[in-house]
Design a protein around this motif. Structure first.
Motif, PDB file in Angstrom:
ATOM      1  N   CYS A  68       0.830  -1.211   0.000  1.00  0.00           N
ATOM      2  CA  CYS A  68       0.000   0.000   0.000  1.00  0.00           C
ATOM      3  C   CYS A  68       0.859   1.253   0.000  1.00  0.00           C
ATOM      4  O   CYS A  68       1.814   1.357   0.775  1.00  0.00           O
ATOM      5  CB  CYS A  68      -0.943  -0.013   1.208  1.00  0.00           C
ATOM      6  SG  CYS A  68      -2.201   1.275   1.080  1.00  0.00           S
ATOM      7  N   TYR A  70      -0.226   4.073   0.955  1.00  0.00           N
ATOM      8  CA  TYR A  70      -0.594   4.883   2.119  1.00  0.00           C
ATOM      9  C   TYR A  70      -0.045   4.249   3.398  1.00  0.00           C
ATOM     10  O   TYR A  70       0.299   3.058   3.409  1.00  0.00           O
ATOM     11  CB  TYR A  70      -2.114   5.027   2.219  1.00  0.00           C
ATOM     12  CG  TYR A  70      -2.722   5.755   1.035  1.00  0.00           C
ATOM     13  CD1 TYR A  70      -2.244   6.995   0.633  1.00  0.00           C
ATOM     14  CD2 TYR A  70      -3.783   5.204   0.325  1.00  0.00           C
ATOM     15  CE1 TYR A  70      -2.799   7.665  -0.440  1.00  0.00           C
ATOM     16  CE2 TYR A  70      -4.347   5.869  -0.755  1.00  0.00           C
ATOM     17  CZ  TYR A  70      -3.845   7.099  -1.131  1.00  0.00           C
ATOM     18  OH  TYR A  70      -4.395   7.759  -2.206  1.00  0.00           O
ATOM     19  N   CYS A  72      -1.655   4.541   6.804  1.00  0.00           N
ATOM     20  CA  CYS A  72      -2.616   4.911   7.852  1.00  0.00           C
ATOM     21  C   CYS A  72      -2.100   4.409   9.201  1.00  0.00           C
ATOM     22  O   CYS A  72      -1.662   3.253   9.301  1.00  0.00           O
ATOM     23  CB  CYS A  72      -3.984   4.298   7.563  1.00  0.00           C
ATOM     24  SG  CYS A  72      -4.630   4.741   5.936  1.00  0.00           S
ATOM     25  N   CYS A  75      -3.198   0.923  10.712  1.00  0.00           N
ATOM     26  CA  CYS A  75      -3.217  -0.263   9.853  1.00  0.00           C
ATOM     27  C   CYS A  75      -2.040  -1.192  10.134  1.00  0.00           C
ATOM     28  O   CYS A  75      -0.878  -0.794  10.048  1.00  0.00           O
ATOM     29  CB  CYS A  75      -3.198   0.177   8.390  1.00  0.00           C
ATOM     30  SG  CYS A  75      -3.331  -1.222   7.268  1.00  0.00           S
TER      31      CYS A  75
HETATM   32 FE1  SF4 Z   1      -3.469   1.158   2.988  1.00  0.00          FE
HETATM   33 FE2  SF4 Z   1      -4.044   0.083   5.374  1.00  0.00          FE
HETATM   34 FE3  SF4 Z   1      -4.668   2.635   4.887  1.00  0.00          FE
HETATM   35 FE4  SF4 Z   1      -6.019   0.652   3.643  1.00  0.00          FE
HETATM   36  S1  SF4 Z   1      -6.033   1.096   5.854  1.00  0.00           S
HETATM   37  S2  SF4 Z   1      -5.246   2.560   2.723  1.00  0.00           S
HETATM   38  S3  SF4 Z   1      -4.350  -0.860   3.384  1.00  0.00           S
HETATM   39  S4  SF4 Z   1      -2.582   1.777   4.950  1.00  0.00           S
END
Ligand code: SF4
Ligand code: V47
Length: 382
Positions: A68, A70, A72, A75
């Motif tokens: 990913c 991102y 977050c 996560c």
């Molecule tokens: Fe990526 Fe996890 Fe955020 Fe989903 S929750 S966008 S998998 S970092």
């Protein structure tokens, strides 16, 4: 300033009369510790919409990749490109998973994953197409609004074009993930880089316009406060007034393990039940509220059937997102176990498909029958 008891009494009168609760009512509910009062009001609304039914489905999860772009904070599932944990499922693996699901009698494949740095949009379309070809009768509930907006970016297409391409390949509905907490004070802090609140809502608005149903979630129990949760619910309620395309709201309890917020405690049992009840009371135009057993734990999910929830999701199988974050629930529960849990909670177990049609089974075959009608939503809560 009215006492808590008189504020709760005024709210109860509104709930009994089917009147919409305000932001301030929501805050009053959050400030109350009268779990019985919250539960009984939520139960009233739950039974008004769904009688004594307790819904479940037979489903399987696929997370096509954990890579990913991102990061977050909450996560534990994501991986960097060069992480030894990183994976991307290929055609053979996806098709095998769809075949297994078919053999188990699954009516739904739930697909959510990471936003890979290098995969083209075509891969995500192929995932849907491979499943459609391998198991044409299974409903494909795939890709959160965050994923849809990412596809639009990498493919340089509009959200509408992306959704149309996926529908053509076999997409049946959208899952509710990626909503987290809409309020900017929290969103900027925990997942500022990914799709904004406006984008999330707009993807669902567009999906509903194209005839897709979708779900909505809220990730609670981290740095969120009462005002953020109530704000989140009101934003969803407003969009639902406009489109009527949401089916189910799923409050998701934060699991801290292996995440960048692992110093925080898990939400308590009281918070889980309060959040469930308040969701049922505030989201007066959502037909269903789901107690997702994978993250709540089986015992709390069962009790939640008396706190506003009418659905406990499915048999699941192959869940990764919560198990990576420390969920101690099993990977799968059997249909017999789900039915027993629902019956023991005093509800009538009903197997549903993703779009809330009753599923009937004969031998190894299943068929979706009539739509399970909830009380006509028009006029309720206005
Ligand atoms: Fe990526 Fe996890 Fe955020 Fe989903 S929750 S966008 S998998 S970092
Ligand atoms: O958006 C990620 C959540 C969501 C954690 O539509 C976490 O029926 C808790 O879309 N602790 C994705 N939650 C899952 C999703 C979903 C789940 C269940 C039912 C449905 C449905 C959809 O998972 C993410 C995020 O909110 N999540 N990490 C965590 N550590």
């Amino acid at each position: 300033m009215p006492s808590e008891a008189s504020r709760m009494e005024t709210i109860r009168e509104k709930v009994e009369a089917g009147q919409r609760l305000s932001f301030d009512d929501g805050i009053a509910l959050e400030e109350s510790n009268d779990l019985f009062a919250l539960g009984s009001m939520a139960n009233l609304v739950r039974e008004r919409y769904n009688g004594n039914f307790g819904y479940f489905n037979v489903n399987t999860h696929i997370n096509p990749t954990n890579v990913c772009v991102y990061t977050c904070d909450f996560c534990a599932f994501r991986a960097d490109l060069n992480d030894p944990r990183a994976y991307v499922m290929n055609q053979e693996q996806i098709v095998e998973r769809a075949r297994q699901a078919h053999e188990r009698g699954a009516t739904e494949l739930h697909i959510v994953g990471g936003l890979h740095h290098k995969l083209p949009f075509e891969y995500y379309v192929d995932v849907v197409r491979w499943i459609r070809e391998a198991a044409p009768e299974i409903h494909i509930k795939a890709y959160t609004a965050v994923e849809i907006e990412f596809f639009a970016k990498i493919a340089r297409l509009s959200v509408e074009e992306i959704l149309k391409r996926l529908i053509e390949a076999g997409l049946g509905s959208l899952p509710g993930g990626g909503a987290e907490i809409f309020h900017p004070e929290v969103r900027a802090e925990i997942c500022g880089a990914k799709a904004s609140t406006e984008t999330w809502l707009n993807v669902h608005r567009t999906a509903h316009r194209l005839g897709l149903n979708s779900n909505a979630t809220m990730l609670y129990g981290h740095i969120d406060k009462a005002r953020h949760r109530i704000d989140h619910m009101i934003r969803l309620r407003e969009l639902q007034d406009e489109t009527k395309g949401f089916q189910t709201f799923i409050p998701l309890a934060f699991h801290p393990d292996n995440s960048r917020m692992d110093e925080l405690p898990k939400p308590s049992g009281v918070m889980d039940l309060k959040t469930m009840a308040i969701s049922r009371l505030m989201l007066d135009n959502f037909p269903h509220i789901k107690a997702y057993w994978v993250m709540l734990g089986i015992k709390t999910a069962q009790v939640a059937l008396s706190f506003g929830a009418d659905d406990i999701d499915g048999t699941v199988v192959h869940e990764k997102i919560y198990h990576e974050a420390g969920a101690e629930t099993p990977q799968e529960v059997t249909v017999a176990e789900i039915q027993r849990l629902i019956t023991e909670a005093g509800r009538i177990p009903v197997e549903r498909d993703t779009l809330y049609h009753r599923v009937e089974r004969e031998g190894g075959q299943w068929a979706s029958r009539e739509h399970i009608d909830v009380v006509a939503l028009s006029g309720v809560g206005k």
